[in-house]
Each structure stands twice: as C-alpha cells, then as structure tokens.
Design an enzyme around this catalytic site. Structure first.
Site, short mmCIF file in Angstrom:
data_model
loop_
_atom_site.label_atom_id
_atom_site.label_comp_id
_atom_site.label_asym_id
_atom_site.label_seq_id
_atom_site.Cartn_x
_atom_site.Cartn_y
_atom_site.Cartn_z
N ASP A 83 37.09 55.74 55.07
CA ASP A 83 36.31 54.89 54.17
C ASP A 83 35.88 53.58 54.84
OD1 ASP A 83 36.97 56.79 52.32
OD2 ASP A 83 37.84 55.41 50.87
N HIS A 133 29.98 55.50 49.42
CA HIS A 133 31.10 54.61 49.09
C HIS A 133 30.57 53.30 48.51
CE1 HIS A 133 35.30 53.72 49.07
NE2 HIS A 133 35.27 52.78 49.99
N HIS A 137 30.49 47.78 48.65
CA HIS A 137 31.94 47.84 48.42
C HIS A 137 32.40 46.84 47.36
CE1 HIS A 137 36.25 48.46 49.22
NE2 HIS A 137 35.86 49.55 49.87
N HIS A 228 40.92 54.67 56.99
CA HIS A 228 39.86 53.67 57.04
C HIS A 228 39.46 53.43 58.49
CE1 HIS A 228 41.91 52.86 53.20
NE2 HIS A 228 40.74 52.44 52.77
#
Length: 273
Positions: A83, A133, A137, A228
C-alpha cells in the site's frame, strides 16, 4: 410513633425511588430523542454513513459490491499486497526484490503519487496487479458519497494513465469502510479488498529475519498479506526481510498470486471450500 415513623420512612423511600426511576426513564427518552434529532442534522442519503444516494434509482453498476479479507481454500496460495506508493523511498526496492524472485504482487496505489512518480512504475507492473488506494490517502469513511466517488474516479484515471491497467480493486486507507465507500465502489465496479495478515515491523526492530519468520508461520492458504512500500525507516524491517519471507513460504509449498488471481482460483469449479 416509632413504628409510624418507620412506615413513613419506607413510604418516602419508595416514593423517591419511583420519582428517580421515572426521571431516569424520561431522561433516557429525552437522550434518545435528542440523539435522533442530532442524527437527523447529518446528511442521511449520500452522507458518509449512508450507502444510498437520494431517493431515485441507485446508479450502482452491477448492483452489488464484494468485500474480501482473504479466501477459504486448501490450495497453498498467498497474495502479497503493498500500500501507499509509489514513491522513490522504497517502491523500487520492492519491485526489484519481487522481480529477482519472480513473485507477482498487488500494489494499491495512491493516485496523486502515481501521477507524480509515474516513472517509478511505468513499464514495471506487467507482472503485478494495481489497485486503487484513493487519490491522496485521506479517510474516505468521513466523506460524503459524491466526494468519495470523485476522489476514487480521479485516482482511477491517474493509475490507469500511469500503469496502462485500470484498477478493479479498492483498498480504502486504513481499511475504513463507510457507507459512502461502499456506494462509490459499487458505482465503479470495484471489489473491496482488505487483508488477512499485516506485516508488523514494530514488533521486530532491526530484525528482518525474525519478522520474516513470523509472517511465514502465520500465513494460511488464501491469506492476503498487507505490506507498505512507503513510510519511515521502520518499514525496512519487512522490506529487507522479503527474500527470507518469500523463501520461507515457498519452502512451505506456497505459490504467490495476485489478489484477483487468488479470488479466481478460489472461486473456480472444484475449488475447496
């Protein structure tokens, strides 16, 4: 006289108890009423908590959305996901490691970062899968349905332009699911993908091998692993341990697949349930 006083005291106690109980009931009703009134001040249809928009026909594509944490299967399959990228910080390292070990993965990209750092991933996602995503964010579960849709649409277009692949999966930041997220996902035809197991770098400071052993031991068939490729230096515990993680899982007989491939194979006729 003493007996009368005692009876009076009991009557007084009972009466006061009844008054207190009545007051509590009235107070509870008043609280519920005030809560209902307060909630009514929020946008109902189309607000962050609502999975509907207005009172006309709902424009939700196929009419449903799937939420996935992992799959049930007896096949030793595992999906690695990353991510928050792309960024120059760690994304190239992850891509290089995966390429060296011939491991496919699913990258949930932030649209704003995909546009800014397009050169990092352009031409390097052929063996991988891309997911959405969000644009920047932010917490989608706090936004109304129209704002979430615009955010995801903008990110969708940026990821498609950067990688040449249109994302079909969504992982909302922090895994926060509001009704508006469900509604926008349905409109865009996304599957919502969360995770079964998360890399926990903070539990293994300066110990990439120890972290890798922990993940290898905890994976089960059908697991979706969250990692990540953006963050502080602590992320390096997991990223430097990727070769050990890959080797350890292969030694246990696991095959690495993208999330979509995992879902397809688990849903195939004859697949174990």
């Amino acid at each position: 006289m003493a007996g009368g006083a005692g009876r009076w005291d009991r009557r007084t106690v009972l009466r006061r108890s009844a008054l207190l109980l009545g007051g509590a009931v009235v107070g509870a009703v008043a609280t519920a009423e005030s809560t209902w009134v307060a909630d009514r001040r929020l946008p109902i249809a189309g607000g962050p908590a609502s999975a509907t928009l207005g009172n006309r026909h709902q424009d939700v594509g196929t009419g449903g959305v799937q939420v996935v944490w992992g799959v049930r299967t007896e096949e030793p399959l595992v999906a690695l996901t990353f991510d928050d990228g792309p960024r120059p910080q760690w994304t190239p390292m992850v891509l290089d490691t995966l390429a060296e070990h011939r491991v496919p993965a699913t990258f949930f990209l932030v649209g704003e970062r995909a546009r800014e750092h397009a050169a990092l991933v352009r031409g390097r996602m052929d063996a991988h899968e891309v997911g959405n995503h969000s644009w920047a964010h932010r917490d989608l579960a706090r936004m109304d349905a129209a704002t979430v849709y615009d955010d995801l649409r903008r990110s969708h277009d940026a990821i498609t332009a950067t990688t040449g692949s249109a994302p079909r999966l969504l992982r909302p930041p922090w895994g926060h699911l509001g009704g508006s997220v469900l509604y926008a996902s349905a409109r865009l035809g996304y599957r919502l993908v969360l995770w079964t197991l998360q890399m926990v770098e903070s539990e293994f400071p300066h110990d990439p091998a120890g972290h890798a052993r922990r993940i290898v031991a905890d994976v089960r068939p059908g697991t979706i692993v969250l990692g990540h490729d953006v963050g502080n230096d602590g992320r390096l515990v997991a990223l430097r341990g990727l070769p050990d993680m890959i080797g350890g899982l292969r030694a246990r007989g696991y095959t690495f697949v993208t999330v979509s491939d995992l879902l397809r194979r688990a849903a195939a006729p004859g697949a174990a349930r």
